[in-house]
Design a protein around this motif. Structure first.
Motif, PDB file in Angstrom:
ATOM      1  N   SER A   1      37.013  41.805  45.563  1.00  0.00           N
ATOM      2  CA  SER A   1      36.234  41.404  44.390  1.00  0.00           C
ATOM      3  C   SER A   1      37.002  40.398  43.540  1.00  0.00           C
ATOM      4  O   SER A   1      36.419  39.692  42.716  1.00  0.00           O
TER       5      SER A   1
ATOM      6  N   ALA B   1      37.670  43.324  33.239  1.00  0.00           N
ATOM      7  CA  ALA B   1      36.332  43.508  33.799  1.00  0.00           C
ATOM      8  C   ALA B   1      35.263  43.150  32.767  1.00  0.00           C
ATOM      9  O   ALA B   1      34.264  42.492  33.091  1.00  0.00           O
TER      10      ALA B   1
ATOM     11  N   ASN C   1      34.985  39.542  32.518  1.00  0.00           N
ATOM     12  CA  ASN C   1      34.650  38.924  33.803  1.00  0.00           C
ATOM     13  C   ASN C   1      35.740  37.938  34.220  1.00  0.00           C
ATOM     14  O   ASN C   1      35.478  36.842  34.715  1.00  0.00           O
TER      15      ASN C   1
ATOM     16  N   ILE D   1      38.346  38.665  36.443  1.00  0.00           N
ATOM     17  CA  ILE D   1      39.059  39.306  37.534  1.00  0.00           C
ATOM     18  C   ILE D   1      39.920  38.277  38.254  1.00  0.00           C
ATOM     19  O   ILE D   1      39.442  37.225  38.679  1.00  0.00           O
TER      20      ILE D   1
ATOM     21  N   THR E   1      44.541  41.301  37.289  1.00  0.00           N
ATOM     22  CA  THR E   1      44.007  42.603  37.671  1.00  0.00           C
ATOM     23  C   THR E   1      44.983  43.322  38.593  1.00  0.00           C
ATOM     24  O   THR E   1      45.230  44.521  38.442  1.00  0.00           O
TER      25      THR E   1
ATOM     26  N   MET F   1      30.287  51.618  39.186  1.00  0.00           N
ATOM     27  CA  MET F   1      30.617  50.198  39.181  1.00  0.00           C
ATOM     28  C   MET F   1      29.357  49.330  39.154  1.00  0.00           C
ATOM     29  O   MET F   1      29.355  48.246  38.576  1.00  0.00           O
TER      30      MET F   1
ATOM     31  N   GLY G   1      31.508  47.855  35.424  1.00  0.00           N
ATOM     32  CA  GLY G   1      32.907  47.956  35.825  1.00  0.00           C
ATOM     33  C   GLY G   1      33.824  48.232  34.645  1.00  0.00           C
ATOM     34  O   GLY G   1      34.714  49.076  34.712  1.00  0.00           O
ATOM     35  N   GLY G   2      33.581  47.529  33.536  1.00  0.00           N
ATOM     36  CA  GLY G   2      34.422  47.720  32.358  1.00  0.00           C
ATOM     37  C   GLY G   2      34.350  49.139  31.829  1.00  0.00           C
ATOM     38  O   GLY G   2      35.369  49.743  31.475  1.00  0.00           O
TER      39      GLY G   2
ATOM     40  N   TYR H   1      36.329  51.674  34.172  1.00  0.00           N
ATOM     41  CA  TYR H   1      37.781  51.691  33.997  1.00  0.00           C
ATOM     42  C   TYR H   1      38.173  52.192  32.611  1.00  0.00           C
ATOM     43  O   TYR H   1      39.249  52.778  32.442  1.00  0.00           O
TER      44      TYR H   1
END
Length: 474
Positions: free
Chosen positions: A292, A349, A352, A354, A358, A416, A420-421, A424
């Motif tokens: 990803s 995340a 955006n 990544i 990461t 996810m 995603g944020g 995590y």
């Protein structure tokens, strides 16, 4: 003479830690095969991401079962025989997962029935993992002298991480230079089949090690227990240790909560927090996480190897420091590091953004886990429970751990897809709570024999019971 005895203890420990290596190998082999399984089953059968997540995590169902029954088997048949059973299950699972079509199906023709059989083989391996994850640390903890116990039980975690690192190399070596079509057709089968080699080695070497003296004493085999203790200590210390062990079995207390509810709750929460911080998401889905970030398939597996090397290095740090600094300080430091790592990944995340950052934050997170919560939870679970209830209590704690693992791992793809944020961030919050829990409730066990820890627990229980009438009179 002392060096000779230490060598004997280390050699026995190394055999037992093969159970940990297979634990790591079996749980991480799925990381290389996960994409191929999605292609073979999920895509061809039009399965949802939730069903794929359940397939990737299906071994954890077996881990829960194995954890639950580990106490019965370890108490009824002994620590050694239970590990032999685990080794046999690893071997069967490795071969069955590699070729689930054996006897009843045609290779290359996926079906719902074949998916069910594949999951059954993975569950069988999971039962082996559940048994080994509970009994290997228990075995080492009952063999090891107190001044070495933290390091030797931590070796089991090193073996788990080393097993993961080995299978990362194996998966990478199998996939390297091959087309995606070849990996999806043959490569993933080779990944699963490779586990049969360490499984067979574990099975054969277990035939050479003794049963633990504490289990032998519980079966009224004091002469055999003393014979093993004489190989670990000098004769005077061996007799004194046997006296302490036998005295711990003299008490009539043998029911699970006879030493109080709190120690059971502490064991369960240690296990649950170890999983709720999200470590197995990083381990199971590592190649996908790196893909990803824009990495090619081969490169993503190589980055997984880098993460595996970091895990090994920081587990070694835990082994070298756990008997020096103690269990609690390392757990709290680890919680802080995991919090930084997970919130860093969450922030990237959300933005955006990544990229290589990461990877840095994931390494901070996994390194913090491996120097603390990875090995030390297993050390504590092998230490905190009294002799008479150790089998039952460890089984409950380990089953809770695998149940938490299954919940976290199987819900990750679905979480996810939502955010995603936020996913995590959840793991980061759990990291904060884990540190607070250790600070407030977890006892320090460094440098004390298992019987000394039991006596302290009895005194604490006695004080609680002694306070009750006073509370009522107020």
């Amino acid at each position: 003479m002392k060096k000779h005895k230490n060598l004997y203890i280390v050699l026995i420990t190394l055999v037992a830690t093969l159970g940990g290596l297979l634990f790591g190998y079996d749980t991480a082999v799925i990381s290389g095969a996960e994409g191929s399984l999605q292609n073979y089953f999920a895509d061809n059968l039009n399965l949802s991401s939730l069903v794929h997540g359940l397939t990737v995590s299906s071994a954890l169902i077996g881990c829960i079962v194995g954890g639950l029954i580990s106490g019965y088997f370890a108490t009824r048949f002994g620590r050694k025989r239970t590990l032999i059973l685990a080794a046999a299950l690893f071997l069967l699972s490795a071969l069955g997962s590699a070729y689930p079509e054996f006897l009843f199906f045609t290779a290359g023709e996926p079906s719902y029935a074949l998916l069910l059989v594949f999951n059954l083989y993975r569950i069988i391996g999971g039962i082996g993992v559940g048994l080994a994850s509970a009994v290997a640390p228990m075995y080492i903890g009952e063999i090891a002298p107190s001044h070495l116990r933290g390091r030797l039980v931590s070796l089991n975690q090193f073996a788990i991480i080393f097993g993961m690192l080995v299978v990362y190399f194996v998966n990478w070596g199998i996939a390297r230079g091959q087309t995606a079509e070849w990996v999806n057709e043959i490569g993933w089968r080779m990944m699963f089949a490779s586990e049969s080699i360490p499984a067979l080695l574990f099975l054969l070497l277990l035939l050479t090690v003794p049963e633990t003296p504490r289990y032998l004493a519980s079966q009224n085999k004091s002469d055999e227990a003393l014979s093993i203790l004489n190989k670990i200590y000098d004769k005077t210390m061996a007799k004194a240790t046997l006296y302490e062990i036998n005295h711990s079995f003299d008490t009539k207390r043998g029911k699970l909560f006879s030493f109080g509810v709190s120690i059971i709750v502490v064991g369960i929460l240690l296990s649950v927090f170890q999983q709720f911080v999200g470590i197995n998401v990083a381990l199971y889905y590592a190649p996908r996480i790196f893909e990803s970030m824009g990495a090619a398939r081969d490169a993503s597996m190589f980055q997984t190897i880098i993460m595996g090397l970091v895990n090994v290095i920081f587990t070694i740090i835990a082994i070298l420091t756990v008997d020096k600094f103690g269990r609690k300080p390392l757990l709290i430091i680890g919680s802080l590091g995991m919090t930084i790592g997970m919130f860093g990944v969450a922030g990237l995340a959300y933005a955006n953004a990544i990229g290589i950052a990461t990877l840095v934050f994931i390494i901070i997170y996994t390194a913090s886990f491996m120097m603390s919560w990875g090995p030390i939870v297993w050390v504590l679970i092998s230490e905190i429970f009294p002799n008479k209830i150790r089998g039952q209590a460890v089984a409950i704690a380990v089953a809770a751990q695998w149940a938490a693992n299954y919940f976290i791992s199987s819900t990750y793809p679905m979480m996810m897809e939502f955010s995603g944020g936020l996913t995590y961030t959840f793991y980061g919050v759990m990291s904060i709570l884990s540190g607070i829990f250790v600070w407030k409730f977890v006892p320090e066990t460094k440098g004390k024999s298992l019987e000394q820890l039991e006596m302290r627990l009895r005194r604490d229980k006695g004080r609680e019971e002694g306070d009750k009438p006073m509370a009522k009179s107020k």
